[in-house]
Design a protein around this motif. Structure first.
Motif, mmCIF file in Angstrom:
data_model
loop_
_atom_site.group_PDB
_atom_site.id
_atom_site.type_symbol
_atom_site.label_atom_id
_atom_site.label_comp_id
_atom_site.label_asym_id
_atom_site.label_seq_id
_atom_site.Cartn_x
_atom_site.Cartn_y
_atom_site.Cartn_z
ATOM 1 N N TRP A 22 0.844 -1.202 0.000
ATOM 2 C CA TRP A 22 0.000 0.000 0.000
ATOM 3 C C TRP A 22 0.877 1.249 0.000
ATOM 4 O O TRP A 22 0.662 2.191 -0.771
ATOM 5 N N ARG A 76 -10.266 0.803 -1.397
ATOM 6 C CA ARG A 76 -8.998 0.543 -2.091
ATOM 7 C C ARG A 76 -8.073 -0.327 -1.253
ATOM 8 O O ARG A 76 -7.319 -1.148 -1.798
ATOM 9 N N CYS A 135 -13.282 10.499 1.289
ATOM 10 C CA CYS A 135 -11.930 9.991 1.054
ATOM 11 C C CYS A 135 -11.684 8.732 1.868
ATOM 12 O O CYS A 135 -11.184 7.737 1.345
ATOM 13 N N ALA A 182 -6.625 7.041 -2.620
ATOM 14 C CA ALA A 182 -7.988 6.886 -2.111
ATOM 15 C C ALA A 182 -8.986 7.403 -3.144
ATOM 16 O O ALA A 182 -9.692 8.373 -2.919
ATOM 17 N N MET A 223 -13.576 5.760 0.365
ATOM 18 C CA MET A 223 -12.932 5.240 -0.845
ATOM 19 C C MET A 223 -11.611 4.546 -0.485
ATOM 20 O O MET A 223 -11.248 3.518 -1.056
ATOM 21 N N CYS A 224 -10.930 5.156 0.466
ATOM 22 C CA CYS A 224 -9.645 4.615 0.905
ATOM 23 C C CYS A 224 -9.812 3.187 1.430
ATOM 24 O O CYS A 224 -9.027 2.297 1.079
#
Lengths: 101, 109
Positions: A40, B76, B69, A47, B72-73
Protein backbone atom coordinates in the motif's frame (compact mmCIF):
# COMPACT_ATOMS: atom_id res chain seq x y z
CA UNK A 1 -13.07 -30.68 32.81
CA UNK A 2 -9.86 -32.45 33.77
CA UNK A 3 -6.35 -31.87 32.46
CA UNK A 4 -6.20 -35.48 31.21
CA UNK A 5 -9.22 -35.02 28.96
CA UNK A 6 -7.72 -31.75 27.70
CA UNK A 7 -4.47 -33.46 26.74
CA UNK A 8 -6.30 -36.38 25.13
CA UNK A 9 -8.23 -33.92 22.97
CA UNK A 10 -4.92 -32.41 21.86
CA UNK A 11 -3.38 -35.87 21.24
CA UNK A 12 -6.15 -36.74 18.78
CA UNK A 13 -4.45 -36.92 15.36
CA UNK A 14 -7.44 -35.45 13.54
CA UNK A 15 -7.40 -32.56 15.96
CA UNK A 16 -3.68 -32.07 15.41
CA UNK A 17 -4.15 -32.03 11.64
CA UNK A 18 -6.89 -29.45 11.94
CA UNK A 19 -4.84 -27.31 14.32
CA UNK A 20 -1.85 -27.46 11.98
CA UNK A 21 -4.03 -26.44 9.03
CA UNK A 22 -5.40 -23.54 11.06
CA UNK A 23 -1.90 -22.49 12.06
CA UNK A 24 -0.82 -22.47 8.42
CA UNK A 25 -3.85 -20.46 7.45
CA UNK A 26 -3.13 -17.98 10.21
CA UNK A 27 0.43 -17.60 8.98
CA UNK A 28 -0.86 -17.02 5.45
CA UNK A 29 -3.24 -14.31 6.63
CA UNK A 30 -0.56 -12.65 8.75
CA UNK A 31 1.66 -12.44 5.67
CA UNK A 32 -1.17 -11.06 3.55
CA UNK A 33 -1.70 -8.36 6.17
CA UNK A 34 2.01 -7.55 6.20
CA UNK A 35 2.33 -7.40 2.38
CA UNK A 36 -0.86 -5.34 2.07
CA UNK A 37 0.44 -2.70 4.45
CA UNK A 38 3.88 -2.66 2.87
CA UNK A 39 2.71 -2.58 -0.76
CA UNK A 40 0.00 0.00 0.00
CA UNK A 41 2.83 2.37 0.95
CA UNK A 42 5.28 1.24 -1.74
CA UNK A 43 2.79 1.57 -4.57
CA UNK A 44 1.30 4.79 -3.20
CA UNK A 45 -2.25 3.50 -3.56
CA UNK A 46 -4.66 6.42 -3.88
CA UNK A 47 -7.99 6.89 -2.11
CA UNK A 48 -9.90 7.14 -5.38
CA UNK A 49 -13.21 5.63 -6.60
CA UNK A 50 -11.34 3.23 -8.87
CA UNK A 51 -7.84 1.77 -8.65
CA UNK A 52 -5.54 2.56 -11.55
CA UNK A 53 -4.29 -0.41 -13.60
CA UNK A 54 -0.67 0.60 -12.97
CA UNK A 55 -1.35 0.52 -9.22
CA UNK A 56 -2.80 -2.99 -9.21
CA UNK A 57 0.16 -4.10 -11.35
CA UNK A 58 2.50 -2.47 -8.85
CA UNK A 59 0.87 -4.31 -5.94
CA UNK A 60 1.16 -7.67 -7.71
CA UNK A 61 4.82 -6.97 -8.58
CA UNK A 62 5.47 -5.81 -5.03
CA UNK A 63 4.32 -9.16 -3.61
CA UNK A 64 6.14 -11.26 -6.23
CA UNK A 65 9.42 -9.38 -5.89
CA UNK A 66 9.26 -9.52 -2.09
CA UNK A 67 8.87 -13.29 -2.30
CA UNK A 68 11.71 -13.50 -4.82
CA UNK A 69 13.97 -11.51 -2.51
CA UNK A 70 12.94 -13.72 0.39
CA UNK A 71 13.76 -16.91 -1.56
CA UNK A 72 17.07 -15.43 -2.62
CA UNK A 73 17.91 -14.68 0.99
CA UNK A 74 16.91 -18.17 2.16
CA UNK A 75 19.07 -19.73 -0.55
CA UNK A 76 22.05 -17.68 0.60
CA UNK A 77 21.48 -18.40 4.28
CA UNK A 78 23.59 -21.60 4.63
CA UNK A 79 26.56 -19.74 3.16
CA UNK A 80 25.99 -16.82 5.49
CA UNK A 81 25.72 -19.06 8.53
CA UNK A 82 28.96 -20.87 7.72
CA UNK A 83 30.70 -17.53 7.37
CA UNK A 84 29.45 -16.55 10.79
CA UNK A 85 30.87 -19.76 12.27
CA UNK A 86 34.28 -19.03 10.65
CA UNK A 87 34.54 -15.55 12.17
CA UNK A 88 33.75 -17.08 15.57
CA UNK A 89 36.96 -19.14 15.41
CA UNK A 90 39.03 -16.02 14.93
CA UNK A 91 37.95 -13.83 17.82
CA UNK A 92 34.74 -14.88 19.50
CA UNK A 93 33.11 -12.04 21.39
CA UNK A 94 31.74 -13.16 24.75
CA UNK A 95 28.21 -12.63 23.49
CA UNK A 96 28.73 -15.30 20.79
CA UNK A 97 28.89 -17.96 23.48
CA UNK A 98 25.43 -17.03 24.63
CA UNK A 99 24.03 -17.59 21.15
CA UNK A 100 26.06 -20.55 19.90
CA UNK A 101 27.51 -22.03 23.05
CA UNK B 1 -21.19 -18.32 23.53
CA UNK B 2 -18.50 -20.31 25.34
CA UNK B 3 -18.82 -24.07 25.57
CA UNK B 4 -20.07 -25.10 28.98
CA UNK B 5 -17.44 -26.86 31.02
CA UNK B 6 -19.94 -29.60 31.88
CA UNK B 7 -20.33 -30.73 28.28
CA UNK B 8 -16.56 -31.01 27.86
CA UNK B 9 -16.34 -33.76 30.48
CA UNK B 10 -18.33 -36.25 28.41
CA UNK B 11 -16.22 -38.98 26.87
CA UNK B 12 -16.19 -39.69 23.17
CA UNK B 13 -15.68 -42.87 21.20
CA UNK B 14 -12.31 -44.56 21.67
CA UNK B 15 -10.08 -41.68 22.72
CA UNK B 16 -10.99 -41.41 26.37
CA UNK B 17 -11.86 -37.74 26.67
CA UNK B 18 -13.75 -35.09 24.73
CA UNK B 19 -16.49 -35.98 22.29
CA UNK B 20 -16.30 -35.22 18.59
CA UNK B 21 -18.77 -32.40 18.97
CA UNK B 22 -16.59 -30.88 21.71
CA UNK B 23 -13.61 -31.00 19.40
CA UNK B 24 -15.62 -29.45 16.58
CA UNK B 25 -16.72 -26.74 18.97
CA UNK B 26 -13.15 -26.01 20.04
CA UNK B 27 -12.05 -25.78 16.42
CA UNK B 28 -14.98 -23.55 15.51
CA UNK B 29 -14.19 -21.20 18.38
CA UNK B 30 -10.54 -21.05 17.39
CA UNK B 31 -11.58 -20.36 13.80
CA UNK B 32 -13.92 -17.58 14.92
CA UNK B 33 -11.28 -16.01 17.15
CA UNK B 34 -8.76 -16.13 14.30
CA UNK B 35 -11.22 -14.46 11.93
CA UNK B 36 -11.94 -11.77 14.53
CA UNK B 37 -8.24 -11.09 15.04
CA UNK B 38 -7.86 -10.78 11.30
CA UNK B 39 -10.68 -8.24 10.96
CA UNK B 40 -9.25 -6.33 13.92
CA UNK B 41 -5.84 -6.16 12.26
CA UNK B 42 -7.37 -5.03 8.95
CA UNK B 43 -9.40 -2.30 10.66
CA UNK B 44 -6.45 -1.03 12.69
CA UNK B 45 -4.06 -0.82 9.77
CA UNK B 46 -6.52 0.62 7.24
CA UNK B 47 -7.69 3.24 9.75
CA UNK B 48 -4.13 4.37 10.27
CA UNK B 49 -3.31 4.45 6.56
CA UNK B 50 -6.55 6.18 5.59
CA UNK B 51 -6.29 8.74 8.34
CA UNK B 52 -2.79 9.55 7.13
CA UNK B 53 -3.96 9.82 3.56
CA UNK B 54 -7.29 11.60 3.99
CA UNK B 55 -6.91 13.81 7.04
CA UNK B 56 -3.58 15.58 6.73
CA UNK B 57 -4.61 18.41 9.07
CA UNK B 58 -7.12 17.24 11.68
CA UNK B 59 -9.57 20.08 12.31
CA UNK B 60 -12.60 20.62 14.52
CA UNK B 61 -14.55 17.99 12.61
CA UNK B 62 -14.24 15.59 9.68
CA UNK B 63 -15.14 17.42 6.45
CA UNK B 64 -17.51 15.72 3.96
CA UNK B 65 -14.65 15.41 1.48
CA UNK B 66 -12.55 13.75 4.16
CA UNK B 67 -15.31 11.31 4.99
CA UNK B 68 -15.68 10.39 1.30
CA UNK B 69 -11.93 9.99 1.05
CA UNK B 70 -11.85 7.63 4.03
CA UNK B 71 -14.65 5.58 2.53
CA UNK B 72 -12.93 5.24 -0.84
CA UNK B 73 -9.65 4.62 0.90
CA UNK B 74 -11.09 1.67 2.79
CA UNK B 75 -12.44 0.21 -0.48
CA UNK B 76 -9.00 0.54 -2.09
CA UNK B 77 -7.32 -0.98 0.96
CA UNK B 78 -9.57 -4.02 0.84
CA UNK B 79 -8.97 -4.23 -2.92
CA UNK B 80 -5.23 -4.19 -2.21
CA UNK B 81 -5.71 -6.95 0.33
CA UNK B 82 -7.57 -9.06 -2.22
CA UNK B 83 -4.88 -8.59 -4.86
CA UNK B 84 -2.17 -9.52 -2.37
CA UNK B 85 -4.12 -12.56 -1.20
CA UNK B 86 -4.63 -13.78 -4.76
CA UNK B 87 -1.02 -13.25 -5.87
CA UNK B 88 0.45 -14.76 -2.71
CA UNK B 89 -1.96 -17.70 -2.80
CA UNK B 90 -1.16 -18.45 -6.45
CA UNK B 91 2.55 -18.24 -5.75
CA UNK B 92 2.33 -20.73 -2.90
CA UNK B 93 0.21 -23.08 -5.01
CA UNK B 94 2.75 -22.82 -7.86
CA UNK B 95 5.69 -23.46 -5.59
CA UNK B 96 4.12 -26.43 -3.86
CA UNK B 97 3.62 -28.14 -7.20
CA UNK B 98 0.12 -26.92 -7.86
CA UNK B 99 -1.47 -29.33 -5.35
CA UNK B 100 -1.15 -27.59 -2.01
CA UNK B 101 -4.43 -26.94 -0.30
CA UNK B 102 -5.68 -24.53 -2.91
CA UNK B 103 -5.88 -20.87 -2.03
CA UNK B 104 -6.31 -20.55 1.66
CA UNK B 105 -6.99 -16.86 1.43
CA UNK B 106 -9.93 -14.97 2.78
CA UNK B 107 -11.25 -12.49 0.30
CA UNK B 108 -13.37 -9.51 1.28
CA UNK B 109 -16.29 -8.60 -0.99
Amino acid sequence: FSMSSASSVLRDPTMQRQLLAMKQQQEFQANVAKFTEHCWDRCDVKATAKMEAKTSRCIANCVERYLDASSRLSADLPNLLSRMADSRQQAPPSSAKTIWG
Amino acid sequence: SPASMDSLSSSGVGDGGGSDSDKRQILEQLQQQTALNLIQSLVNTSTEKCFEKCVPSPGGELATSEQKCVSMCLDRYVETWNIVSKVYGSRIARESGGGGGGSSGISFQ
